[in-house]
Design a protein around this motif. Structure first.
Motif, PDB file in Angstrom:
ATOM      1  N   LYS A 175       0.850  -1.191   0.000  1.00 52.35           N
ATOM      2  CA  LYS A 175       0.000   0.000   0.000  1.00 52.35           C
ATOM      3  C   LYS A 175       0.889   1.245   0.000  1.00 52.35           C
ATOM      4  CE  LYS A 175      -3.539  -2.471   2.636  1.00 52.35           C
ATOM      5  NZ  LYS A 175      -4.323  -2.521   3.886  1.00 52.35           N
ATOM      6  N   VAL A 176       0.311   2.367  -0.414  1.00 47.30           N
ATOM      7  CA  VAL A 176       1.074   3.615  -0.427  1.00 47.30           C
ATOM      8  C   VAL A 176       1.347   4.036   1.012  1.00 47.30           C
ATOM      9  CG1 VAL A 176       1.065   6.036  -1.089  1.00 47.30           C
ATOM     10  CG2 VAL A 176       0.084   4.323  -2.625  1.00 47.30           C
ATOM     11  N   HIS A 177       2.599   4.151   1.345  1.00 50.15           N
ATOM     12  CA  HIS A 177       2.989   4.625   2.678  1.00 50.15           C
ATOM     13  C   HIS A 177       4.351   5.287   2.569  1.00 50.15           C
ATOM     14  CE1 HIS A 177       4.964   0.643   2.470  1.00 50.15           C
ATOM     15  NE2 HIS A 177       5.853   1.153   3.293  1.00 50.15           N
ATOM     16  N   GLN A 178       4.804   5.856   3.661  1.00 48.01           N
ATOM     17  CA  GLN A 178       6.089   6.557   3.676  1.00 48.01           C
ATOM     18  C   GLN A 178       7.028   5.935   4.684  1.00 48.01           C
ATOM     19  OE1 GLN A 178       4.204  10.591   4.115  1.00 48.01           O
ATOM     20  NE2 GLN A 178       5.780  11.160   2.640  1.00 48.01           N
ATOM     21  N   ASN A 179       8.318   5.907   4.340  1.00 54.76           N
ATOM     22  CA  ASN A 179       9.362   5.389   5.213  1.00 54.76           C
ATOM     23  C   ASN A 179      10.458   6.441   5.367  1.00 54.76           C
ATOM     24  OD1 ASN A 179       8.356   2.507   5.435  1.00 54.76           O
ATOM     25  ND2 ASN A 179       8.612   2.665   3.226  1.00 54.76           N
ATOM     26  N   TYR A 180      10.955   6.593   6.585  1.00 53.93           N
ATOM     27  CA  TYR A 180      11.973   7.604   6.889  1.00 53.93           C
ATOM     28  C   TYR A 180      13.147   6.938   7.611  1.00 53.93           C
ATOM     29  CZ  TYR A 180       8.259  10.984   5.926  1.00 53.93           C
ATOM     30  OH  TYR A 180       7.261  11.711   5.326  1.00 53.93           O
ATOM     31  N   VAL A 181      14.313   7.544   7.486  1.00 52.15           N
ATOM     32  CA  VAL A 181      15.504   7.090   8.186  1.00 52.15           C
ATOM     33  C   VAL A 181      16.155   8.293   8.852  1.00 52.15           C
ATOM     34  CG1 VAL A 181      16.964   7.355   6.131  1.00 52.15           C
ATOM     35  CG2 VAL A 181      17.697   5.832   7.996  1.00 52.15           C
ATOM     36  N   GLY A 182      16.717   8.055  10.041  1.00 52.30           N
ATOM     37  CA  GLY A 182      17.410   9.115  10.770  1.00 52.30           C
ATOM     38  C   GLY A 182      18.244   8.504  11.877  1.00 52.30           C
ATOM     39  N   THR A 183      18.918   9.334  12.650  1.00 50.39           N
ATOM     40  CA  THR A 183      19.688   8.879  13.812  1.00 50.39           C
ATOM     41  C   THR A 183      19.273   9.684  15.022  1.00 50.39           C
ATOM     42  OG1 THR A 183      21.483  10.389  13.212  1.00 50.39           O
ATOM     43  CG2 THR A 183      21.675   8.112  12.464  1.00 50.39           C
ATOM     44  N   ASP A 184      19.168   9.013  16.175  1.00 46.31           N
ATOM     45  CA  ASP A 184      18.743   9.695  17.388  1.00 46.31           C
ATOM     46  C   ASP A 184      19.895  10.451  18.021  1.00 46.31           C
ATOM     47  OD1 ASP A 184      20.312   7.784  18.620  1.00 46.31           O
ATOM     48  OD2 ASP A 184      18.614   6.541  19.251  1.00 46.31           O
ATOM     49  N   ALA A 185      19.659  11.008  19.202  1.00 46.84           N
ATOM     50  CA  ALA A 185      20.677  11.826  19.866  1.00 46.84           C
ATOM     51  C   ALA A 185      21.916  11.019  20.228  1.00 46.84           C
ATOM     52  CB  ALA A 185      20.073  12.468  21.124  1.00 46.84           C
ATOM     53  N   GLU A 186      21.771   9.695  20.366  1.00 42.39           N
ATOM     54  CA  GLU A 186      22.901   8.828  20.700  1.00 42.39           C
ATOM     55  C   GLU A 186      23.523   8.215  19.448  1.00 42.39           C
ATOM     56  OE1 GLU A 186      21.377   5.992  23.418  1.00 42.39           O
ATOM     57  OE2 GLU A 186      21.027   7.450  25.020  1.00 42.39           O
ATOM     58  N   LYS A 187      23.183   8.755  18.290  1.00 37.52           N
ATOM     59  CA  LYS A 187      23.726   8.348  16.994  1.00 37.52           C
ATOM     60  C   LYS A 187      23.342   6.919  16.613  1.00 37.52           C
ATOM     61  CE  LYS A 187      27.695  11.478  17.167  1.00 37.52           C
ATOM     62  NZ  LYS A 187      29.160  11.617  17.016  1.00 37.52           N
ATOM     63  N   ASN A 188      22.226   6.440  17.145  1.00 38.41           N
ATOM     64  CA  ASN A 188      21.712   5.135  16.752  1.00 38.41           C
ATOM     65  C   ASN A 188      20.694   5.328  15.629  1.00 38.41           C
ATOM     66  OD1 ASN A 188      23.098   3.577  18.771  1.00 38.41           O
ATOM     67  ND2 ASN A 188      21.643   4.373  20.279  1.00 38.41           N
ATOM     68  N   PRO A 189      20.830   4.607  14.525  1.00 39.94           N
ATOM     69  CA  PRO A 189      19.874   4.772  13.423  1.00 39.94           C
ATOM     70  C   PRO A 189      18.496   4.241  13.786  1.00 39.94           C
ATOM     71  CG  PRO A 189      21.395   2.977  12.960  1.00 39.94           C
ATOM     72  CD  PRO A 189      21.899   3.635  14.208  1.00 39.94           C
ATOM     73  N   PHE A 190      17.487   4.830  13.176  1.00 41.35           N
ATOM     74  CA  PHE A 190      16.112   4.364  13.367  1.00 41.35           C
ATOM     75  C   PHE A 190      15.365   4.554  12.057  1.00 41.35           C
ATOM     76  CE2 PHE A 190      15.887   8.887  14.330  1.00 41.35           C
ATOM     77  CZ  PHE A 190      14.738   9.293  13.664  1.00 41.35           C
TER      78      PHE A 190
ATOM     79  N   LEU B 122       6.937  11.471  15.778  1.00 39.79           N
ATOM     80  CA  LEU B 122       8.088  11.083  16.599  1.00 39.79           C
ATOM     81  C   LEU B 122       7.987  11.666  18.002  1.00 39.79           C
ATOM     82  CD1 LEU B 122      10.930  11.454  13.947  1.00 39.79           C
ATOM     83  CD2 LEU B 122      10.042   9.323  14.917  1.00 39.79           C
ATOM     84  N   SER B 123       7.423  12.856  18.119  1.00 39.67           N
ATOM     85  CA  SER B 123       7.243  13.447  19.436  1.00 39.67           C
ATOM     86  C   SER B 123       6.276  12.616  20.268  1.00 39.67           C
ATOM     87  CB  SER B 123       6.724  14.883  19.302  1.00 39.67           C
ATOM     88  OG  SER B 123       6.517  15.464  20.576  1.00 39.67           O
ATOM     89  N   ALA B 124       5.238  12.087  19.619  1.00 41.56           N
ATOM     90  CA  ALA B 124       4.301  11.219  20.325  1.00 41.56           C
ATOM     91  C   ALA B 124       4.963   9.938  20.786  1.00 41.56           C
ATOM     92  CB  ALA B 124       3.106  10.899  19.421  1.00 41.56           C
ATOM     93  N   MET B 125       6.053   9.551  20.129  1.00 43.04           N
ATOM     94  CA  MET B 125       6.812   8.365  20.512  1.00 43.04           C
ATOM     95  C   MET B 125       7.995   8.722  21.416  1.00 43.04           C
ATOM     96  SD  MET B 125       6.854   6.294  16.916  1.00 43.04           S
ATOM     97  CE  MET B 125       5.419   5.389  16.338  1.00 43.04           C
ATOM     98  N   ASN B 126       7.976   9.950  21.939  1.00 49.29           N
ATOM     99  CA  ASN B 126       9.014  10.432  22.861  1.00 49.29           C
ATOM    100  C   ASN B 126      10.380  10.528  22.190  1.00 49.29           C
ATOM    101  OD1 ASN B 126       9.764  11.391  25.451  1.00 49.29           O
ATOM    102  ND2 ASN B 126      10.706   9.413  25.913  1.00 49.29           N
ATOM    103  N   MET B 127      10.407  10.963  20.949  1.00 49.06           N
ATOM    104  CA  MET B 127      11.656  11.230  20.247  1.00 49.06           C
ATOM    105  C   MET B 127      11.625  12.670  19.762  1.00 49.06           C
ATOM    106  SD  MET B 127      12.837   7.876  18.069  1.00 49.06           S
ATOM    107  CE  MET B 127      14.343   8.750  17.671  1.00 49.06           C
ATOM    108  N   ASP B 128      12.332  13.531  20.478  1.00 48.00           N
ATOM    109  CA  ASP B 128      12.348  14.960  20.150  1.00 48.00           C
ATOM    110  C   ASP B 128      13.725  15.447  19.735  1.00 48.00           C
ATOM    111  OD1 ASP B 128       9.537  15.558  20.863  1.00 48.00           O
ATOM    112  OD2 ASP B 128      10.199  15.026  22.881  1.00 48.00           O
ATOM    113  N   ARG B 129      14.764  14.676  20.041  1.00 50.45           N
ATOM    114  CA  ARG B 129      16.130  15.094  19.724  1.00 50.45           C
ATOM    115  C   ARG B 129      16.749  14.109  18.740  1.00 50.45           C
ATOM    116  NH1 ARG B 129      19.327  15.474  25.128  1.00 50.45           N
ATOM    117  NH2 ARG B 129      20.913  16.222  23.633  1.00 50.45           N
ATOM    118  N   PHE B 130      17.477  14.663  17.759  1.00 51.36           N
ATOM    119  CA  PHE B 130      18.061  13.832  16.715  1.00 51.36           C
ATOM    120  C   PHE B 130      19.484  14.291  16.421  1.00 51.36           C
ATOM    121  CE2 PHE B 130      13.570  14.576  15.981  1.00 51.36           C
ATOM    122  CZ  PHE B 130      13.065  13.289  16.040  1.00 51.36           C
TER     123      PHE B 130
END
Length: 612
Positions: free
Chosen positions: A114-129, A175-183
């Motif tokens: 199905k049509v959806h979106q995928n994102y990649v980034g790293t958190d404040a501890e430099k762990n990818p997500f 991401l804020s709802a998942m408690n991820m505010d810093r990257f």
């Protein structure tokens, strides 16, 4: 803490307040507690009464030496002396599968294909997500909502968020709802459709969809695993128990879930026991069906399979007064749960006892008091649910959880390294906090539609391949004994006398248009053809839309071609009431604007023959 109270995993009060606010706004979370927290919240009188006590089990070997078998939780039903339950009259507990796949396998069910979106980034501890977001219905109630999955080394976090047509949801707010505010690096969208394959691999780390269980036959008085594994044949009561568990299948050429058994050269036996329970394929490694060797007293080939099963059933002959099985009798570092089954021929009942390694979180359903079952089908349901829940609970122990976390962390980092060279190319979008499912500008709309079409095509092909392979969470493909590729022809009715022009499935039946006999309905159970339309209806194409209760057909050819639309419920009612076979003259021309939203083909037709 009482077991019936809600447990909030986040200790930080700010996190708890934020989640409480989101819950009031209509968001929902799915979080799996750890083994220690689960055990901690269910200790005490409730635990001892319904799930047994933790005991240090010891035994002596043939020379009389004391052996430590470790600490096991023993479930033998309630020890409440005031209980007046008698076999067959106990109050049924809530027998259900815990942590069902429709809760855990979100990506396969709601995202893939199905049509959806995928994102990649790293958190404040430099762990990818990775973050996946899709707009879907809420429990098929036609209420749109956002579903999001956050992939990280500690595990996955899933959240549902309400949809508002007037307010666009951003990745940052999710991401804020998942408690991820810093990257360390803000998330960027991945446009490569091949990412779906990698994310499906990440989701498969949540656990197996299908299960393999050991079944060990023990005669009365046998106290060592060498004796139990050396039984060439079982008893009449054991064979009766195996027939209750599932079907006897021939391994050679077996196309279903094989559970590690050889299906080509008969090196692991000729037959085995197999069944499907609530969408899960179950294969049983039965000791008396595995290869037996007179020269090898330890029966290594049998132990190789049963000793590597997380859950093993021990069927022990004898009455309650005879020596009972203990986990110390089996030398295995892998088996964490033993289900001891005994059959009483006097009242035709089964007695169940569960041994669980101490680190295994508590799992249901709790055993009744006494743990005696006179209804065999009820016993089968209880036992299979207990075994499946037990294996799922075992995967949450530190031993398995740490391995799974290391594997997940390795996969996430490896995938991130593969994406690194494309960070500055078109594969990764430069937008960091773009709106979810944004509208493309008119100049790029065609290109975006083409990209999404290719994205969906690859996802659907991957989904189909997963179903055919038997790894889908719950698939109708895995419930049949003869499983073929979906595009392969299958014999539905070997005595059908007409040439079929086109056909489509309708429930468990097949609606087929013939060249000389009109349209026939082949019932999935009786396989008897029933005429629905006579030969005046020359149907060239048909499409059954069960959710919309519509049958859309294209009849005749050339300039005379017309679309005919019928209500499935009306056709079904006519068949049940044995009304006359419909003809082409029974349809009438009318303006059918209400159907235009159901099929794009209708929009291209100037006239519609409609019977609604």
């Amino acid at each position: 803490m009482n077991s019936d109270k809600n447990v909030y995993l986040g200790r930080d009060k700010g996190i708890m307040r934020k989640r409480a606010l989101l819950l009031r706004k209509g968001c929902s979370f799915e979080i799996t507690s750890s083994a220690s927290e689960d055990l901690g919240c269910r200790r005490g009188d409730f635990s001892r009464k319904h799930y047994g006590s933790v005991e240090l089990l010891i035994s002596s070997d043939a020379d009389g030496a004391i052996q430590r078998a470790g600490r096991f939780r023993v479930e033998n039903g309630s020890s409440d002396e005031t209980s007046d339950y008698t076999p067959g009259t106990w109050r049924r507990t809530d027998v259900h599968l815990e942590n069902p796949e429709y809760h855990t396998r979100w990506f396969f069910k709601y995202f893939l294909g199905k049509v959806h979106q995928n994102y990649v980034g790293t958190d404040a501890e430099k762990n990818p997500f990775y973050l996946s977001v899709v707009l879907s219905d809420q429990n098929n109630q036609r209420v749109p909502q956002y579903r999001a999955i956050l992939w990280r080394k500690a595990g996955t976090l899933k959240i549902s968020l309400p949809y508002s047509p007037t307010k666009t949801l951003s990745v940052k707010s999710i991401l804020s709802a998942m408690n991820m505010d810093r990257f360390e690096k803000g998330p960027r969208e991945i446009l490569n459709p091949e990412i779906q394959k990698d994310l499906l691999v990440l989701e498969e780390q949540e656990g197996s969809v299908n299960f393999k269980f050991g079944v060990l036959y023990a005669k009365d008085g046998q106290l060592t695993d060498d004796e139990m594994f050396s039984n060439e044949m079982g008893s009449e009561s054991f064979d009766k128990f195996l027939n209750l568990l599932g079907d006897t299948i021939t391994l050679q050429g077996w196309a279903g879930y094989r559970g590690g058994l050889d299906t080509k050269n008969d090196t692991t036996g000729i037959k085995s026991i197999y069944t499907v329970y609530q969408g899960h394929e179950l294969m049983f490694h039965v000791s008396t069906m595995l290869p037996y060797s007179k020269e090898n007293k330890q029966q290594v080939e049998r132990k190789r399979h049963i000793g590597n099963d997380i859950v093993t059933i021990v069927f022990q002959e004898g009455d309650d007064a005879s020596s009972s099985f203990k986990p110390s009798m089996i030398r295995s570092h892998f088996t964490h749960i033993f289900a001891l089954v005994r059959y009483n021929s006097q009242n035709d009942s089964y007695r169940l006892k569960i041994f669980s390694e101490e680190s295994v979180p508590l799992f249901g359903p709790p055993l009744p008091s006494p743990p005696v079952f006179t209804d065999h089908q009820e016993f089968r349901d209880f036992l299979l649910v207990k075994l499946i829940n037990g294996e799922k609970a075992t995967l949450e122990t530190p031993t398995f959880a740490q391995k799974r976390q290391r594997t997940l962390d390795m996969l996430i980092r490896s995938l991130y390294q593969d994406l690194m060279p494309d960070l500055h190319k078109n594969m990764l979008n430069r937008r960091s906090f773009s709106d979810v499912l944004p509208e493309s500008p008119k100049s790029a709309r065609k290109k975006e539609e083409a990209r999404q079409a290719e994205f969906v095509r690859i996802g659907q092909a991957l989904k189909l391949k997963t179903i055919v392979r038997g790894d889908a969470p719950t698939s109708l493909v895995t419930t049949g004994l003869c499983r073929k590729e979906p595009w392969e022809s299958q014999s539905f009715c070997s005595t059908f006398p007409y040439e079929i022009v086109c056909a489509d499935s309708w429930g468990q039946s097949l609606l087929a248009a013939t060249d000389t006999a009109g349209v026939m309905l082949l019932d999935g159970e009786t396989l008897l053809p029933v005429q629905v339309f006579d030969k005046t209806m020359v149907v060239k194409q048909m499409h059954v839309l069960e959710p919309q209760d519509l049958l859309i057909t294209r009849a005749d050819k050339g300039k005379d071609a017309r679309l005919y639309v019928f209500r499935l419920s009306t056709m079904k009612r006519g068949l049940e009431e044995r009304q006359l076979v419909r003809s082409k003259c029974d349809s009438r021309v009318q303006e059918c604007t209400r159907c235009c939203t159901c099929c794009k083909l209708i929009l291209t037709s100037k006239r519609i023959y409609c019977m609604l």
